[in-house]
Design a protein around this motif. Structure first.
Motif, PDB file in Angstrom:
ATOM      1  N   ALA B 144       0.807  -1.226   0.000  1.00 61.64           N
ATOM      2  CA  ALA B 144       0.000   0.000   0.000  1.00 61.64           C
ATOM      3  C   ALA B 144       0.844   1.283   0.000  1.00 61.64           C
ATOM      4  CB  ALA B 144      -0.977  -0.019   1.182  1.00 61.64           C
ATOM      5  N   PRO B 145       1.916   1.383   0.816  1.00 59.90           N
ATOM      6  CA  PRO B 145       2.670   2.646   0.801  1.00 59.90           C
ATOM      7  C   PRO B 145       3.275   2.957  -0.573  1.00 59.90           C
ATOM      8  CG  PRO B 145       3.238   1.362   2.749  1.00 59.90           C
ATOM      9  CD  PRO B 145       2.420   0.471   1.870  1.00 59.90           C
ATOM     10  N   ALA B 146       3.816   1.968  -1.245  1.00 61.39           N
ATOM     11  CA  ALA B 146       4.415   2.213  -2.562  1.00 61.39           C
ATOM     12  C   ALA B 146       3.337   2.580  -3.575  1.00 61.39           C
ATOM     13  CB  ALA B 146       5.189   0.987  -3.033  1.00 61.39           C
ATOM     14  N   ASN B 147       2.182   1.927  -3.480  1.00 57.51           N
ATOM     15  CA  ASN B 147       1.097   2.260  -4.401  1.00 57.51           C
ATOM     16  C   ASN B 147       0.586   3.682  -4.149  1.00 57.51           C
ATOM     17  OD1 ASN B 147       1.367  -0.256  -5.506  1.00 57.51           O
ATOM     18  ND2 ASN B 147      -0.362  -1.162  -4.417  1.00 57.51           N
ATOM     19  N   ALA B 148       0.531   4.053  -2.854  1.00 52.83           N
ATOM     20  CA  ALA B 148       0.127   5.425  -2.513  1.00 52.83           C
ATOM     21  C   ALA B 148       1.158   6.420  -3.045  1.00 52.83           C
ATOM     22  CB  ALA B 148      -0.007   5.560  -0.997  1.00 52.83           C
ATOM     23  N   MET B 149       2.418   6.056  -2.908  1.00 54.75           N
ATOM     24  CA  MET B 149       3.498   6.919  -3.392  1.00 54.75           C
ATOM     25  C   MET B 149       3.396   7.128  -4.901  1.00 54.75           C
ATOM     26  SD  MET B 149       6.041   8.577  -2.187  1.00 54.75           S
ATOM     27  CE  MET B 149       7.116   7.976  -0.906  1.00 54.75           C
ATOM     28  N   ALA B 150       3.004   6.087  -5.609  1.00 55.25           N
ATOM     29  CA  ALA B 150       2.856   6.200  -7.064  1.00 55.25           C
ATOM     30  C   ALA B 150       1.775   7.232  -7.408  1.00 55.25           C
ATOM     31  CB  ALA B 150       2.518   4.840  -7.669  1.00 55.25           C
ATOM     32  N   VAL B 151       0.677   7.225  -6.641  1.00 54.60           N
ATOM     33  CA  VAL B 151      -0.401   8.194  -6.870  1.00 54.60           C
ATOM     34  C   VAL B 151       0.116   9.611  -6.613  1.00 54.60           C
ATOM     35  CG1 VAL B 151      -2.615   9.024  -5.967  1.00 54.60           C
ATOM     36  CG2 VAL B 151      -2.280   6.581  -6.413  1.00 54.60           C
ATOM     37  N   LEU B 165      -6.163   0.344 -10.311  1.00 53.44           N
ATOM     38  CA  LEU B 165      -7.296  -0.540 -10.058  1.00 53.44           C
ATOM     39  C   LEU B 165      -7.026  -1.112  -8.673  1.00 53.44           C
ATOM     40  CD1 LEU B 165      -9.877  -1.965 -10.924  1.00 53.44           C
ATOM     41  CD2 LEU B 165      -8.467  -3.764 -11.932  1.00 53.44           C
ATOM     42  N   CYS B 166      -7.769  -0.625  -7.709  1.00 52.43           N
ATOM     43  CA  CYS B 166      -7.370  -0.794  -6.319  1.00 52.43           C
ATOM     44  C   CYS B 166      -8.087  -1.961  -5.644  1.00 52.43           C
ATOM     45  CB  CYS B 166      -7.658   0.512  -5.591  1.00 52.43           C
ATOM     46  SG  CYS B 166      -6.848   0.572  -4.025  1.00 52.43           S
ATOM     47  N   SER B 167      -7.305  -2.922  -5.159  1.00 45.04           N
ATOM     48  CA  SER B 167      -7.878  -4.050  -4.422  1.00 45.04           C
ATOM     49  C   SER B 167      -7.017  -4.348  -3.199  1.00 45.04           C
ATOM     50  CB  SER B 167      -7.972  -5.270  -5.350  1.00 45.04           C
ATOM     51  OG  SER B 167      -8.725  -6.293  -4.747  1.00 45.04           O
ATOM     52  N   GLN B 168      -6.632  -3.272  -2.511  1.00 41.12           N
ATOM     53  CA  GLN B 168      -5.760  -3.428  -1.336  1.00 41.12           C
ATOM     54  C   GLN B 168      -6.540  -4.031  -0.165  1.00 41.12           C
ATOM     55  OE1 GLN B 168      -2.242  -1.491  -2.858  1.00 41.12           O
ATOM     56  NE2 GLN B 168      -2.468  -2.483  -0.889  1.00 41.12           N
ATOM     57  N   MET B 263       0.451   6.217   3.123  1.00 37.34           N
ATOM     58  CA  MET B 263      -0.643   5.285   2.855  1.00 37.34           C
ATOM     59  C   MET B 263      -1.999   5.890   3.238  1.00 37.34           C
ATOM     60  SD  MET B 263      -0.407   1.596   4.602  1.00 37.34           S
ATOM     61  CE  MET B 263      -1.859   0.740   5.128  1.00 37.34           C
ATOM     62  N   PHE B 264      -2.058   6.517   4.422  1.00 36.47           N
ATOM     63  CA  PHE B 264      -3.351   7.049   4.871  1.00 36.47           C
ATOM     64  C   PHE B 264      -3.635   8.442   4.325  1.00 36.47           C
ATOM     65  CE2 PHE B 264      -2.700   3.592   7.943  1.00 36.47           C
ATOM     66  CZ  PHE B 264      -3.850   2.881   7.635  1.00 36.47           C
ATOM     67  N   GLU B 265      -2.634   9.054   3.693  1.00 30.86           N
ATOM     68  CA  GLU B 265      -2.901  10.268   2.937  1.00 30.86           C
ATOM     69  C   GLU B 265      -3.747   9.925   1.701  1.00 30.86           C
ATOM     70  OE1 GLU B 265      -2.694  13.470   2.935  1.00 30.86           O
ATOM     71  OE2 GLU B 265      -3.129  13.718   0.780  1.00 30.86           O
ATOM     72  N   VAL B 266      -3.432   8.797   1.085  1.00 28.83           N
ATOM     73  CA  VAL B 266      -4.045   8.472  -0.211  1.00 28.83           C
ATOM     74  C   VAL B 266      -5.265   7.554  -0.066  1.00 28.83           C
ATOM     75  CG1 VAL B 266      -3.627   7.326  -2.432  1.00 28.83           C
ATOM     76  CG2 VAL B 266      -1.872   8.813  -1.447  1.00 28.83           C
ATOM     77  N   PHE B 267      -5.194   6.621   0.880  1.00 28.88           N
ATOM     78  CA  PHE B 267      -6.238   5.596   0.980  1.00 28.88           C
ATOM     79  C   PHE B 267      -7.139   5.805   2.205  1.00 28.88           C
ATOM     80  CE2 PHE B 267      -2.793   3.045  -1.187  1.00 28.88           C
ATOM     81  CZ  PHE B 267      -3.447   2.931  -2.397  1.00 28.88           C
ATOM     82  N   SER B 286      -9.297   1.910  -0.276  1.00 31.63           N
ATOM     83  CA  SER B 286      -9.661   2.510  -1.556  1.00 31.63           C
ATOM     84  C   SER B 286      -9.120   3.928  -1.587  1.00 31.63           C
ATOM     85  CB  SER B 286     -11.182   2.563  -1.700  1.00 31.63           C
ATOM     86  OG  SER B 286     -11.633   1.427  -2.373  1.00 31.63           O
ATOM     87  N   LEU B 287      -9.060   4.493  -2.776  1.00 28.63           N
ATOM     88  CA  LEU B 287      -8.575   5.869  -2.893  1.00 28.63           C
ATOM     89  C   LEU B 287      -9.547   6.832  -2.221  1.00 28.63           C
ATOM     90  CD1 LEU B 287      -7.472   5.491  -6.579  1.00 28.63           C
ATOM     91  CD2 LEU B 287      -5.932   6.191  -4.728  1.00 28.63           C
ATOM     92  N   LYS B 288      -8.984   7.812  -1.535  1.00 27.79           N
ATOM     93  CA  LYS B 288      -9.828   8.850  -0.941  1.00 27.79           C
ATOM     94  C   LYS B 288     -10.482   9.685  -2.047  1.00 27.79           C
ATOM     95  CE  LYS B 288      -7.574   9.634   3.516  1.00 27.79           C
ATOM     96  NZ  LYS B 288      -6.577  10.459   4.211  1.00 27.79           N
ATOM     97  N   GLU B 289     -11.544  10.352  -1.677  1.00 29.54           N
ATOM     98  CA  GLU B 289     -12.302  11.181  -2.627  1.00 29.54           C
ATOM     99  C   GLU B 289     -11.385  12.140  -3.397  1.00 29.54           C
ATOM    100  OE1 GLU B 289     -15.524  11.860  -4.685  1.00 29.54           O
ATOM    101  OE2 GLU B 289     -15.498  10.424  -3.034  1.00 29.54           O
ATOM    102  N   LYS B 290     -10.440  12.743  -2.683  1.00 23.60           N
ATOM    103  CA  LYS B 290      -9.603  13.762  -3.343  1.00 23.60           C
ATOM    104  C   LYS B 290      -8.625  13.151  -4.356  1.00 23.60           C
ATOM    105  CE  LYS B 290      -6.465  14.340   0.614  1.00 23.60           C
ATOM    106  NZ  LYS B 290      -5.580  15.245   1.319  1.00 23.60           N
ATOM    107  N   TYR B 291      -8.503  11.831  -4.349  1.00 28.70           N
ATOM    108  CA  TYR B 291      -7.666  11.175  -5.363  1.00 28.70           C
ATOM    109  C   TYR B 291      -8.515  10.365  -6.354  1.00 28.70           C
ATOM    110  CZ  TYR B 291      -3.901  12.578  -2.286  1.00 28.70           C
ATOM    111  OH  TYR B 291      -3.041  13.332  -1.528  1.00 28.70           O
ATOM    112  N   ALA B 292      -9.797  10.692  -6.416  1.00 27.15           N
ATOM    113  CA  ALA B 292     -10.736   9.920  -7.249  1.00 27.15           C
ATOM    114  C   ALA B 292     -10.318   9.895  -8.721  1.00 27.15           C
ATOM    115  CB  ALA B 292     -12.142  10.500  -7.114  1.00 27.15           C
ATOM    116  N   GLN B 293      -9.602  10.930  -9.157  1.00 27.13           N
ATOM    117  CA  GLN B 293      -9.181  10.967 -10.562  1.00 27.13           C
ATOM    118  C   GLN B 293      -8.214   9.828 -10.913  1.00 27.13           C
ATOM    119  OE1 GLN B 293      -6.945  14.661  -9.317  1.00 27.13           O
ATOM    120  NE2 GLN B 293      -5.838  14.171 -11.204  1.00 27.13           N
ATOM    121  N   PHE B 294      -7.660   9.165  -9.860  1.00 27.95           N
ATOM    122  CA  PHE B 294      -6.730   8.053 -10.103  1.00 27.95           C
ATOM    123  C   PHE B 294      -7.411   6.691  -9.943  1.00 27.95           C
ATOM    124  CE2 PHE B 294      -4.114  11.615  -8.621  1.00 27.95           C
ATOM    125  CZ  PHE B 294      -3.214  11.706  -9.680  1.00 27.95           C
TER     126      PHE B 294
END
Lengths: 345, 365
Positions: B144-151, B165-168, B263-267, B286-294
């Protein structure tokens, strides 16, 4: 009745990369489609080349295609690899390689300078292996329809009197020798790919094995079986031998030579070095009483200095390879399923 | 090799095995959570060294295995979209969806690429501005942290053609689901060392209290695992239930605060469907609302894809430690690594694949 595709469509109706990976899917394709349809006695030996008689002379004949990416990699290039690969396939049939053919499939737009480098490298490799490149072919395909350059080589060699390399000669009690450290070619290719930002000094082990093997066969012509563990690595070769001979193979993890840096990269990436390709190593199965002497011959040559006896052929677990792990327990070493790394040779 | 050889030391392994034998007076069922541990156990044949009274069962900690079939079907649907480059860790490419797998999509002409890091997927997006690059974000707290970092990286670079495509999934809710199940037989857990490297182990303290089970944070090498089992058995034999940390060389109580904050910034936590197990409350990210574009699921309109599992595959029971792979009628017959019926046969961390690769199968004398 028309011909029915022997691989049921429920398996795969398209070729996957793994069909060329040297693992289980490759085997299924070769066994079910190629062997069953081209069916003949020579093919059935399932060796790296075919061995047959021509007059009084035993001849070995083999072919191999090279699609390695990148074409220049640490320790070698596609040209050198194409010469040594075919030389080694002949050498492990017990043959002294003589003549090689070369087919180039080149993508439109490929650099003439790089082609020249490859050609020079092939000439140097042929000289080192004491073979002549005697015939060839060149085809160019549209830009985007190939990946720079593919090379096919075929080769013929003479099998000396008294040498018979065959799965059918393997006996329980035979020792298994590998001529040096494993997994270097595969890891060198991996580290050279743009997606990996490793800084390593790992080099491919690509080398001609015919002189080394000749040294052994001159003194010990009774070697039962030899293979070079290229695609699919040591495990695939040993599994093929175990299945074909229907004997068991036991190896010891602590005896398998491997460099520390290779081991570390494999640990980081979760790769098993037993499945990673080698391009300058030979596995020999031979009578137990000759093993120490053959080992000494190998060790006296720079290409075999890290050779080791890694195990033996046993009556148990027919058709399977079992390894004693570093902690003393036993585990199955299965054939590679799928592919660990595509286009390494 | 330092940090490896000493944890694969045959003498230490035998010493721990002996200590466990001496200690064990009762029958215990212990679950290792992580698929990496499952593989070490099978690869090194550790079960052979343990007393028969100890039953080691394998948990749901294989990210590929618990990714629901419908998510794979969504991935396949997205990967078939013409302008998409679909990127994923290698294992995920071979998991069969309800029709075929992602590798078959590649063979049919889809641009499916194996990457070793989500950051590589971001690089692909940068290099291919005319394509839509989707990364299959699966895994536990470890990925999750690396995936969040990618976002965050994609956002910083202003990339509009990158999505997940998030299935964390998360470990503690899965442990709780297993413990609260009326069928559960598990009496102690080896917690996954790498998950705890990120998260620390404070979140296991309430579980230990509520369900009165020992949880021992454990590493992945043979010596680690045997020491983890030893500590768990010791607690069980002494009637204790605590969180202990075997993997002290890596895991700290508070985990890795920097990784957690990314991780908790993004998810955000959401309910998540686990393959073979079902929906577990608050067990996914799942992605937070503010990252919905991803969020690829919304971007490609695949939210409605629903799929049913094969009824013969017992992956769910295997993942909950109720059955072992060899109990499955399909195992090594119609289900093999080349023709997997269920995901645990595919993944390098799956229990069925570990049994197939390393275990003494019936065809071995």
């Amino acid at each position: 009745m028309g011909l029915v595709c022997p691989i049921p469509l429920t398996d795969y109706d398209k070729i996957l990369m793994a069909h060329g990976g040297g693992g289980t899917l490759s085997h299924q394709l070769i066994q079910k489609m190629f062997f069953s349809h081209f069916n003949n006695e020579l093919l059935k030996t399932e060796h790296d080349g075919a061995g047959f008689s021509f007059g009084n002379q035993r001849i070995a004949f083999t072919t191999d295609s090279y699609v390695v990416r990148p074409i220049f990699f640490p320790g070698g290039d596609i040209g050198e690899l194409a010469v040594y690969g075919t030389v080694n396939d002949l050498a492990v049939c017990g043959a002294e390689p003589l003549y090689i053919s070369v087919g180039f499939i080149i993508e439109e737009g490929f650099s003439m300078d790089e082609l020249w480098k490859i050609v020079q490298s092939m000439k140097a490799a042929a000289d080192r292996a004491s073979v002549k490149i005697v015939t060839g072919d060149t085809k160019v395909v549209d830009r985007g329809k190939g990946d720079k350059i593919y090379v096919n080589t075929s080769g013929v060699g003479i099998i000396p009197q008294g040498v018979e390399i065959s799965n059918s000669r393997i006996k329980p009690g035979d020792k298994i020798i590998i001529s040096g450290k494993i997994a270097e070619h595969g890891i060198a290719i991996l580290s050279a790919r743009e997606e990996f930002e490793f800084e390593t000094s790992v080099k491919s082990d690509t080398a001609p094995l015919n002189h080394l093997i000749k040294k052994v066969l001159e003194k010990y012509p009774d070697i039962h079986m030899m293979r070079d563990p290229t695609r699919g690595g040591v495990s695939s070769v040993l599994n093929e031998i175990a299945k074909k001979s229907n004997l068991g193979i036991s190896i010891r993890e602590t005896e398998i030579p491997i460099a520390q840096d290779i081991k570390a990269i494999c640990e980081i990436l979760g790769l098993d070095p037993l499945y990673i390709a080698n391009e300058g190593k030979v596995i020999m199965l031979l009578p137990s009483e000759q093993a120490d002497s053959v080992l000494q011959i190998l060790k006296s040559d720079p290409l075999g200095e890290h050779a080791a006896i890694i195990g033996e052929v046993v009556e148990e677990h027919h058709g399977r390879v079992v390894m004693e792990t570093t902690i003393g327990s036993n585990r199955i070493v299965d054939m590679l399923s799928g592919e660990q790394l595509p286009r390494i040779c | 090799m330092k940090y490896l050889d000493e944890y694969r030391d045959a003498r230490l392994v035998k010493a721990y095995a002996e200590k466990i034998r001496q200690l064990t007076t009762d029958s215990w069922i212990i679950m290792e959570i992580c698929g990496g541990q499952t593989h070490s156990i099978l690869k090194y044949g550790l079960e052979e060294l343990l007393p028969e009274r100890l039953n080691i069962v394998h948990g749901p900690g294989c990210p590929v295995c618990v990714t629901p079939l419908e998510m794979i079907d969504k991935a396949i649907s997205i990967a078939q979209t013409p302008e998409v480059i679909f990127s994923s860790f290698g294992d995920m490419l071979r998991v069969p969806g309800s029709t075929y797998d992602l590798l078959s999509v590649k063979a049919m002409g889809g641009d499916v690429r194996m990457v070793y890091s989500p950051m590589d997927a971001v690089k692909i997006a940068e290099a291919n501005p005319d394509k839509k690059v989707v990364f299959f974000a699966i895994g536990f707290e470890t990925t999750a942290p690396a995936n969040a970092m990618a976002v965050l990286d994609a956002q910083r670079k202003g990339l509009e053609n990158f999505s997940l495509l998030c299935s964390q999934v998360l470990v503690p809710p899965a442990i709780e689901a297993i413990l609260s199940s009326p069928h559960s037989r598990v009496q102690g857990f080896l917690a996954a060392g790498h998950v705890c490297t990120v998260m620390g182990f404070e979140e296991y303290l309430p579980l230990v209290e509520k369900y009165q089970v020992p949880i021992v944070v454990t590493g992945f090498e043979p010596v680690d695992i045997l020491e983890g089992i030893y500590l768990t058995v010791k607690q069980l034999e002494e009637g204790r239930h605590e969180v202990e940390n075997q993997y002290r060389r890596v895991v700290r109580r508070e985990g890795n605060p920097a990784a957690k904050s990314v991780m908790f910034e993004v998810f955000r936590t959401v309910d998540r469907n686990w393959r073979g197990i079902g929906t577990i409350p608050q067990s996914g990210l799942s992605l937070k609302e503010k990252y919905a574009q991803f969020d690829a699921e919304a971007l490609f309109n695949v939210e409605k894809i629903l799929t049913e599992e094969s009824r013969e595959c017992i992956a769910g029971e295997v993942l909950q430690g109720l059955k072992k792979p060899v109990d499955c009628p399909l195992f090594a017959k119609s289900c093999t690594p080349e023709h997997p019926v269920g995901a645990p046969m595919v993944s390098s961390e799956g229990a069925c694949s570990a049994y197939f690769r390393y275990h003494k199968r019936s065809d071995v004398a």
